[in-house]
Scaffold this active site. Sequence first.
Site, short mmCIF file in Angstrom:
data_model
loop_
_atom_site.label_atom_id
_atom_site.label_comp_id
_atom_site.label_asym_id
_atom_site.label_seq_id
_atom_site.Cartn_x
_atom_site.Cartn_y
_atom_site.Cartn_z
N ASP A 184 -1.93 -20.99 0.77
CA ASP A 184 -1.67 -22.35 1.26
C ASP A 184 -1.43 -23.36 0.16
O ASP A 184 -0.93 -24.45 0.45
CB ASP A 184 -2.86 -22.84 2.10
N ASP B 182 -5.29 -15.35 0.10
CA ASP B 182 -5.95 -16.36 -0.72
C ASP B 182 -7.28 -16.71 -0.04
O ASP B 182 -7.48 -16.38 1.13
CB ASP B 182 -5.05 -17.59 -0.84
N ASP C 99 -0.63 -21.04 -5.12
CA ASP C 99 -0.19 -19.79 -4.49
C ASP C 99 1.32 -19.65 -4.48
O ASP C 99 1.84 -18.55 -4.23
CB ASP C 99 -0.68 -19.74 -3.03
#
Length: 684
Positions: A566, A342, A570
């Site tokens: 995080d 990410d 996600d």
Amino acid sequence: MTTDLRTPIAAPPAAASRPVRWWRSGACSLPEVRWATAAAALFAVGGIAQLAGAPSWLWWALYLTCYAAGGWEPGLAGLRALRERTLDVDLLMVAAAIGAAAIGQVFDGALLIVIFATSGALEAVATKRTEDSVRGLLDLAPERATRLTEAEDEEVVPTADLKVGDVIVVRPGERIGGDGQVVSGAGDVNQATITGESLPVDKRPGDEVFAGTLNGLGVLRVRVTRPAADTVIARIVAMVEQAGATKARAQLFIEKIEQRYSLAMVAATLAVFVLPLAWGVPLQEALVRAMTFMIVASPCAVVLATMPPLLAAIATAGRNGVLVKSAVVLEHLATVTQVAFDKTGTLTEGCPHLAALRPLPAATSAATSVGADADALLALAAAAEDGSEHPLGRAVVRAALDKGLTWTGADSFEAVPGSGVRAQVHGRLVEIGRPTPSPQDDPQERKTTAVTQATPDDGGYGTVVTELEDAGHSAVIMKLDGVPVAVLGLADRVRPDAAAAIAHTGALTLTAPMLLTGDNPRAAARVAAATGIRATDVRAGLLPEHKVAAVRELHDSGARVALVGDGVNDAPALASAHIGIAMGRAGSDLALDTADAVITRDELAAVPAVIALARRARRLVVANLVIAATFIAVLVAWDLLGELPLPLGVAGHEGSTVIVGLNGLRLLRQAAWRRATATARKPS
């Protein structure tokens, strides 16, 4: 777990006034944990009593009570499986433990019971934490919303009652009650929970907003476009639950062959007992031989051959900032072939920083009383932003403080929703805000790409704005008495160790890492260029379901994917990935609980290091299995073909256990982590 997405979750009315007992909360609320704790305590006391020379009846009683505490549940589960014509390894372990007690080796049996009870307790704790975090995710969406009636009056209603077409009013600081479209008003909305964007997004009529996101300044009127059960936040809950339900129960290597081994061992034990009886061997002799066979053939050594290396690696990883949640996770980490990252909060720090300040030609004439250099303009901007709570304003103030600049407070301050701030400083009007979009800009295009066209009366900042935005920055204009004097470029700062971690991860897995982000393509391209990720491996503008689809696409191509993220957005992809890794410090509760491993110190270098450590642990497991299998084969052959004395059989069984245990515990040394880190840094 089934969650009603339309019903707000509330605590019982008396919960606040009633004290919560320790055994009713957390892990202690699980019966598996309580029974495993009791079994371990009884085993420890029994061991102490045996070593202290207490009467044999005392420590035998303690061990047998340990049997009952830790073995009744797996034994009952095994009997139920047997009724369904399947042989559960738990039943086999209970039978082996009883057999050990029958021939005087009660310590071995109790140790086996404790191992299996502890394993079941850890699995129960992990399941409960995930279920609680998924349920807690629904708290992001407010329980109530302010809805406009046909007479334009306001009424407060449960968000579950909102229907498509309803118009709700969202005031500053409130969370948006439903997915919809802005019909009037302007403001900035923090939607990091959904898209992962590090900066609040300006919202104007025509823009889309999501339930659970936080409205900043300004009053918004939003027309609901989806029912409560179909909002993006509700779909995140559903995707996490679905991934947890459909993802096959992960198993250690030895568990994958448990059925065949269990059947073979039971059949062989019965044969060793029955056949000698048919040949006239006395019952006592046949029973002792059969029990000896069960002891030496039991998978105790195999279980211990598998667990010590994995548990030692988990402990070493934990001391170095990586929480690996189970031995299964560590084993799966060793098989990762593709790592996807990410962006916001993972490769970047997750908050905006002032990346550039560009004085404009007009600054020389307009700023004569304060100076036209960058530091003087920054100090003036900090004075204007000092009273702002907006992340961009805090970034400006932080940049000025980092440079050691000083300023006097503003005479007046005003935050203008959807525009920026306005302040009087030294008798001058200072305005800081977003570039004004042209009327032709499409709202969705403006949201995702922030394209700003230069106009003849833009004060010369149009070109500078375009350059900064093309570089992935968010551009804001600073005006002095109505004249543009500077353009400020703000961006989420890339972590210092991100580029090295990307390079080492790619070298270790032999596959280039990918970037999956909900942020706009230009911001993603800037981070990818700074970290060494190829442009072809970047996917931007992804909603949570799009990240899940990207992970599944990689799986379908044969990759074993580890996703590092995080945020709440996600979580579904973390649950769907072969291995989910969460960043610990800024990670959302849902991401931390959904992930299989957590980087507690936010050091990206730990990602390739823990993969290298897992691979070494797997190699030790294979070596231990060879050692254990060799001992079992030799002892079984001796028992079947010759006369294996029971003490020698027990000694051989325990000796193999000690050997494989000590071999695995080598990973407890700090040198194991240093070696893993060095392995991760080797060029491919």
